[in-house]
Design a protein around this motif. Structure first.
Motif, mmCIF file in Angstrom:
data_model
loop_
_atom_site.group_PDB
_atom_site.id
_atom_site.type_symbol
_atom_site.label_atom_id
_atom_site.label_comp_id
_atom_site.label_asym_id
_atom_site.label_seq_id
_atom_site.Cartn_x
_atom_site.Cartn_y
_atom_site.Cartn_z
ATOM 1 N N ASP A 65 0.793 -1.221 0.000
ATOM 2 C CA ASP A 65 0.000 0.000 0.000
ATOM 3 C C ASP A 65 0.830 1.278 0.000
ATOM 4 O OD1 ASP A 65 0.811 -0.655 2.558
ATOM 5 O OD2 ASP A 65 -0.960 0.192 3.532
ATOM 6 N N ARG A 66 2.044 1.250 0.571
ATOM 7 C CA ARG A 66 2.850 2.468 0.661
ATOM 8 C C ARG A 66 4.063 2.462 -0.269
ATOM 9 N NH1 ARG A 66 0.551 6.653 2.961
ATOM 10 N NH2 ARG A 66 2.625 7.446 3.546
ATOM 11 N N LEU A 67 4.137 1.465 -1.152
ATOM 12 C CA LEU A 67 5.310 1.381 -2.018
ATOM 13 C C LEU A 67 5.444 2.569 -2.954
ATOM 14 C CD1 LEU A 67 5.484 -2.379 -3.028
ATOM 15 C CD2 LEU A 67 7.082 -1.116 -1.585
ATOM 16 N N GLY A 68 4.312 3.216 -3.236
ATOM 17 C CA GLY A 68 4.365 4.389 -4.102
ATOM 18 C C GLY A 68 5.228 5.505 -3.553
ATOM 19 N N THR A 69 5.451 5.502 -2.249
ATOM 20 C CA THR A 69 6.266 6.576 -1.660
ATOM 21 C C THR A 69 7.733 6.468 -2.068
ATOM 22 O OG1 THR A 69 6.699 5.312 0.372
ATOM 23 C CG2 THR A 69 4.733 6.711 0.333
ATOM 24 N N ALA A 70 8.156 5.305 -2.575
ATOM 25 C CA ALA A 70 9.529 5.160 -3.048
ATOM 26 C C ALA A 70 9.710 5.747 -4.444
ATOM 27 C CB ALA A 70 9.939 3.692 -3.059
ATOM 28 N N LEU A 71 8.598 6.004 -5.131
ATOM 29 C CA LEU A 71 8.630 6.580 -6.480
ATOM 30 C C LEU A 71 9.511 5.763 -7.421
ATOM 31 C CD1 LEU A 71 8.904 10.372 -5.507
ATOM 32 C CD2 LEU A 71 6.845 9.022 -5.974
ATOM 33 N N SER A 72 9.418 4.430 -7.289
ATOM 34 C CA SER A 72 10.238 3.527 -8.095
ATOM 35 C C SER A 72 9.392 2.372 -8.606
ATOM 36 C CB SER A 72 11.412 2.978 -7.274
ATOM 37 O OG SER A 72 12.061 1.939 -7.971
ATOM 38 N N PRO A 73 9.042 2.372 -9.898
ATOM 39 C CA PRO A 73 8.332 1.220 -10.458
ATOM 40 C C PRO A 73 9.123 -0.082 -10.326
ATOM 41 C CG PRO A 73 8.227 3.097 -11.956
ATOM 42 C CD PRO A 73 9.202 3.457 -10.882
ATOM 43 N N THR A 74 10.445 0.015 -10.378
ATOM 44 C CA THR A 74 11.268 -1.185 -10.234
ATOM 45 C C THR A 74 11.127 -1.778 -8.839
ATOM 46 O OG1 THR A 74 12.862 -0.353 -11.843
ATOM 47 C CG2 THR A 74 13.594 -2.126 -10.396
ATOM 48 N N LEU A 75 11.165 -0.941 -7.815
ATOM 49 C CA LEU A 75 10.973 -1.420 -6.454
ATOM 50 C C LEU A 75 9.589 -2.048 -6.304
ATOM 51 C CD1 LEU A 75 11.742 -1.752 -3.486
ATOM 52 C CD2 LEU A 75 10.999 0.597 -3.094
ATOM 53 N N ALA A 76 8.566 -1.408 -6.868
ATOM 54 C CA ALA A 76 7.207 -1.946 -6.777
ATOM 55 C C ALA A 76 7.112 -3.322 -7.436
ATOM 56 C CB ALA A 76 6.226 -0.980 -7.424
ATOM 57 N N ARG A 77 7.817 -3.512 -8.545
ATOM 58 C CA ARG A 77 7.809 -4.812 -9.209
ATOM 59 C C ARG A 77 8.550 -5.855 -8.371
ATOM 60 N NH1 ARG A 77 11.655 -7.159 -12.030
ATOM 61 N NH2 ARG A 77 12.860 -5.226 -12.255
ATOM 62 N N LEU A 78 9.722 -5.504 -7.868
ATOM 63 C CA LEU A 78 10.505 -6.450 -7.080
ATOM 64 C C LEU A 78 9.816 -6.835 -5.773
ATOM 65 C CD1 LEU A 78 14.069 -4.931 -7.562
ATOM 66 C CD2 LEU A 78 13.226 -7.088 -8.515
ATOM 67 N N ALA A 79 9.035 -5.913 -5.222
ATOM 68 C CA ALA A 79 8.320 -6.207 -3.978
ATOM 69 C C ALA A 79 7.327 -7.342 -4.152
ATOM 70 C CB ALA A 79 7.597 -4.955 -3.489
ATOM 71 N N ARG A 80 6.886 -7.589 -5.385
ATOM 72 C CA ARG A 80 5.930 -8.656 -5.659
ATOM 73 C C ARG A 80 6.586 -10.007 -5.915
ATOM 74 N NH1 ARG A 80 3.585 -3.895 -7.275
ATOM 75 N NH2 ARG A 80 1.327 -3.724 -6.989
ATOM 76 N N THR A 81 7.898 -10.022 -6.065
ATOM 77 C CA THR A 81 8.565 -11.310 -6.242
ATOM 78 C C THR A 81 8.504 -12.104 -4.942
ATOM 79 O OG1 THR A 81 10.739 -10.370 -5.696
ATOM 80 C CG2 THR A 81 10.102 -10.389 -8.020
ATOM 81 N N THR A 82 8.613 -13.409 -5.068
ATOM 82 C CA THR A 82 8.347 -14.272 -3.910
ATOM 83 C C THR A 82 9.635 -14.830 -3.299
ATOM 84 O OG1 THR A 82 7.736 -15.908 -5.622
ATOM 85 C CG2 THR A 82 5.964 -14.901 -4.385
ATOM 86 N N ALA A 83 10.632 -13.985 -3.153
ATOM 87 C CA ALA A 83 11.889 -14.391 -2.532
ATOM 88 C C ALA A 83 11.652 -14.828 -1.087
ATOM 89 C CB ALA A 83 12.896 -13.242 -2.575
ATOM 90 N N GLY A 84 12.104 -16.006 -0.751
ATOM 91 C CA GLY A 84 11.981 -16.506 0.615
ATOM 92 C C GLY A 84 10.594 -16.979 0.997
ATOM 93 N N VAL A 85 9.638 -16.926 0.080
ATOM 94 C CA VAL A 85 8.262 -17.323 0.394
ATOM 95 C C VAL A 85 8.118 -18.836 0.220
ATOM 96 C CG1 VAL A 85 5.841 -17.109 -0.254
ATOM 97 C CG2 VAL A 85 7.335 -15.091 -0.279
ATOM 98 N N ARG A 86 7.605 -19.491 1.225
ATOM 99 C CA ARG A 86 7.388 -20.926 1.149
ATOM 100 C C ARG A 86 6.226 -21.312 2.044
ATOM 101 N NH1 ARG A 86 10.402 -18.072 4.699
ATOM 102 N NH2 ARG A 86 10.995 -19.220 6.554
#
Length: 377
Positions: A65-86
């Motif tokens: 919800d607050r990722l827009g504050t980083a003003l980085s589409p790349t960060l927003a995309r990477l935040a959705r990757t599932t690193a470490g998720v199991r």
């Protein structure tokens, strides 16, 4: 659709006295948010298809919800990757089937049974139905753990179990809650699979509950990440800092140290006494003395990171620890550990796990890092 049932050698199993209960031909289809699927490394779920039309639920390793504050589409995309998720489930099923929608990224999906890797699936983007035979063959309940691809976005439609006598059960997760933040060094670009990144290896060996906040190329001390760590349950926090700031010239000699102090202090607002370990940049041959766009060398960036930690320690932060990245990967060893002069090879991930894991154990209160439930093989 695709089906893959390739496997390595099956795990050894022991007898279990549970009475037979259901028809061996039965199949039980679980939605991803079923409480019997014990997820780790996640903070919630998203039904947003990300604009690519994918279905299923996306497990989130950080709030969106607050990722827009980083003003980085790349960060927003990477935040959705599932690193470490199991997720894990305790079951005597003879087979498990996953319905998933995978995005670009190319990293595999791993399946472990009682801690042993038995399947590694590599498929391209798309919707897949992947069937895995379980090595126990339904003879006794085992802990079945699925690690999602760490470099891409993976949505889960359903998880089906078949050939089981007893109902599936959730897996208890009592271990140390560990949050690790950083660059591609934490995201682990060349790991053999998601369960063989160095954070995954460290966590599995010690029975820790990993939450991976690695963001390849995007570890810029964004306030939204400081708040995410501040609000996350944690018994241990690791911050790998410096290499992105140096490579992109995002901070000057005047601004980098204060930014490190501010990030750590924001984390401390939610974790006043939690051990926090700051890991400075690992060796980067050819870059150590090179001046970046902001006028800093990597040597100077590493020194400024260390000085920021020492300032906070002098101000009374006794739970703050410093690990020099050059003790993890010295310049002289970089050629053996790295794939490209910067990122560890698949074998290098194991080197980092051994060395960083030992340092992290020392940061925990006495006895806090001693429990080793199983080893990853």
């Amino acid at each position: 659709m695709s089906t893959d049932a390739s496997a390595s050698a099956p795990a050894s199993v022991a007898a279990d006295a549970r009475p037979a209960r259901s028809d061996r031909s039965s199949t039980e289809r679980l939605t991803p948010d079923d409480p019997r699927l014990s997820f780790d490394g996640v903070t919630g779920w998203s039904r947003d298809d990300g604009g690519d039309g994918g279905s299923g639920l996306l497990p989130l390793r950080m709030p969106l919800d607050r990722l827009g504050t980083a003003l980085s589409p790349t960060l927003a995309r990477l935040a959705r990757t599932t690193a470490g998720v199991r997720f894990a489930v305790r079951t005597d099923a003879a087979a498990i089937e996953l319905e998933v929608v995978t995005g670009p990224g190319g990293s595999p999906l791993d399946l472990r049974v009682d801690g042993v890797l038995v399947h590694r699936w590599t498929g391209g983007p798309g919707r897949h139905r992947i069937a895995f035979a379980l090595p126990a063959g339904g003879s006794r309940p085992a802990e079945v753990e699925v690690w999602l691809p760490h470099l891409g976005v993976t949505r889960i439609v359903a998880v089906s179990l078949s050939g089981h006598r007893s109902p599936p059960l959730a897996v208890d997760r009592p271990g140390t809650r560990w949050v690790v933040y950083g660059s591609s060094i934490v995201h682990c670009m060349f790991a053999a699979g998601p369960s063989e990144t160095w954070p995954a290896l460290v966590a599995a060996e010690r029975g820790w509950r990993l939450r991976n906040l690695g963001l390849a190329g995007e570890a810029y001390l964004d306030p939204v990440l400081a708040r995410t760590i501040r609000d996350a349950p944690a018994d241990l926090i690791t911050l790998e800092l410096g290499i992105n700031a140096y490579l992109r010239g995002g901070f000057t000699a005047r601004t980098w140290g204060p930014a490190v102090c501010g990030f750590v202090e924001a984390v401390r607002d939610g974790h006043p006494d939690t051990p926090v370990v700051v890991l400075t940049s690992l060796a980067a041959p050819g870059r150590e003395e090179a001046v970046n766009a902001a006028g800093m060398t990597l040597v100077e960036t590493r020194a400024a990171t260390a000085e920021a930690v020492r300032v906070l320690q002098r101000l009374g932060d006794r739970a703050l620890h410093l690990v020099d990245g050059l003790t993890v990967v010295p310049v002289a060893e970089a050629g053996r550990v790295y794939a490209d002069g910067l990122h560890p090879t698949a074998e290098g991930e194991h080197v980092l796990a051994d060395r960083i894991g030992a340092e992290l154990e020392r940061a925990l209160p006495e006895g806090g890092g001693a429990a080793r439930q199983r080893s990853v093989r």
